[in-house]
Design a protein around this motif. Structure first.
Motif, mmCIF file in Angstrom:
data_model
loop_
_atom_site.group_PDB
_atom_site.id
_atom_site.type_symbol
_atom_site.label_atom_id
_atom_site.label_comp_id
_atom_site.label_asym_id
_atom_site.label_seq_id
_atom_site.Cartn_x
_atom_site.Cartn_y
_atom_site.Cartn_z
ATOM 1 N N GLU A 126 33.583 38.510 47.434
ATOM 2 C CA GLU A 126 32.259 38.144 45.312
ATOM 3 C C GLU A 126 33.790 39.314 44.270
ATOM 4 O O GLU A 126 33.496 38.738 43.314
ATOM 5 C CB GLU A 126 31.371 39.007 46.182
ATOM 6 N N SER A 127 33.955 40.399 45.554
ATOM 7 C CA SER A 127 34.759 41.428 44.093
ATOM 8 C C SER A 127 36.095 40.422 43.830
ATOM 9 O O SER A 127 36.078 40.973 42.557
ATOM 10 C CB SER A 127 34.368 42.964 44.252
ATOM 11 N N LEU A 128 36.447 40.456 43.881
ATOM 12 C CA LEU A 128 37.641 39.858 43.794
ATOM 13 C C LEU A 128 37.426 38.252 43.266
ATOM 14 O O LEU A 128 38.003 37.768 42.328
ATOM 15 C CB LEU A 128 38.679 39.241 44.901
ATOM 16 N N THR A 129 36.359 37.149 43.852
ATOM 17 C CA THR A 129 36.026 36.336 42.811
ATOM 18 C C THR A 129 36.049 37.088 41.132
ATOM 19 O O THR A 129 36.225 36.057 40.281
ATOM 20 C CB THR A 129 34.729 35.742 43.220
ATOM 21 N N ARG A 130 35.150 38.045 40.942
ATOM 22 C CA ARG A 130 34.536 38.306 40.092
ATOM 23 C C ARG A 130 35.781 38.715 38.882
ATOM 24 O O ARG A 130 36.069 38.268 37.737
ATOM 25 C CB ARG A 130 33.128 39.307 39.866
ATOM 26 N N ALA A 131 36.681 39.407 39.114
ATOM 27 C CA ALA A 131 38.090 39.963 38.798
ATOM 28 C C ALA A 131 38.990 38.599 38.223
ATOM 29 O O ALA A 131 39.672 39.017 37.705
ATOM 30 C CB ALA A 131 38.387 40.824 39.918
ATOM 31 N N ALA A 136 41.256 34.818 34.140
ATOM 32 C CA ALA A 136 41.297 33.851 33.905
ATOM 33 C C ALA A 136 40.945 34.055 32.714
ATOM 34 O O ALA A 136 41.364 32.777 31.674
ATOM 35 C CB ALA A 136 40.739 33.219 35.050
ATOM 36 N N ARG A 137 39.534 34.194 31.715
ATOM 37 C CA ARG A 137 38.819 34.166 30.747
ATOM 38 C C ARG A 137 39.867 34.837 30.048
ATOM 39 O O ARG A 137 40.051 34.867 28.668
ATOM 40 C CB ARG A 137 37.186 34.636 31.148
ATOM 41 N N THR A 138 40.215 35.814 30.325
ATOM 42 C CA THR A 138 41.056 37.084 29.176
ATOM 43 C C THR A 138 42.385 36.588 29.016
ATOM 44 O O THR A 138 42.491 36.346 27.638
ATOM 45 C CB THR A 138 41.420 38.022 29.892
#
Length: 196
Positions: A126-131, A136-138
């Protein structure tokens, strides 16, 4: 993440400008030093600065130092990752050093994706998915910003269909819009009696 090369030299897959690819020197890591591999050190610095979009010697060495730190694997700069990052930066053909941040975000995104693929721990996933999502958005935002920067903020709008009612006015010609200003090409007059 390390990459290994089977040859001692990097061979370009697509040769856009063969002279530029041959002339651009390689960078090597040696005990807390970054060496530019070129027979003439000053020419090597100049060629690499042009390829990476650095404006002077200080900017070049600062950029190389930051890329070396971002290339780290197990807290040590990695020659393969550094070469990859410099190659990516060259492929963007930057006019200034803004593209270096994009390369670092891309590398961080790929490292995060690798870690996500290798973990079975749900909280860590979950943490890695958020990061990964944030990175990717950045990167996408940076691509858009680079595109705007290269086009100087100009946005082309083409009107294909124009309908003018009886008694209406229309201006015929090419227009350029910048922020809150619309400017017509000089020498164009508005057509006062254009009817549909």
């Amino acid at each position: 993440m390390t990459t290994s090369q089977t040859q001692s030299e990097t061979v370009p897959i697509v040769a856009r400008d063969r002279a530029a690819l041959i002339a651009s020197p390689k960078v090597k890591l040696r005990r807390r030093r970054i060496l530019i591999d070129h027979p003439d050190p000053q020419a090597g610095e100049r060629l690499l600065a042009e390829a990476l979009g650095a404006v002077d010697r200080d900017a070049l060495h600062g950029l190389l130092s930051q890329l070396a730190k971002a290339s780290a694997v197990a807290r040590r700069p990695d020659q393969g990752n550094l070469a990859y990052m410099i190659s990516m930066l060259k492929s963007i053909a930057p006019k200034d050093s803004l593209a270096a941040q994009m390369v670092c975000v891309h590398v961080a995104t790929m490292r995060c994706a690798c870690r996500l693929a290798c973990t079975d721990d749900v909280p860590q996933q979950e943490s890695l998915t958020r990061a990964l999502t944030r990175l990717a958005r950045t990167y996408a935002a940076q691509m858009e910003a680079l595109s705007r920067h290269r086009s100087n903020g100009a946005c082309a709008i083409t009107v294909r269909n124009l309908s003018v009612q009886d008694g209406g006015k229309a201006v015929v010609g090419n227009f350029t819009q910048h922020a809150s200003l619309i400017a017509a090409q000089p020498g164009l007059a508005d057509a006062a009696a254009v009817t549909a």
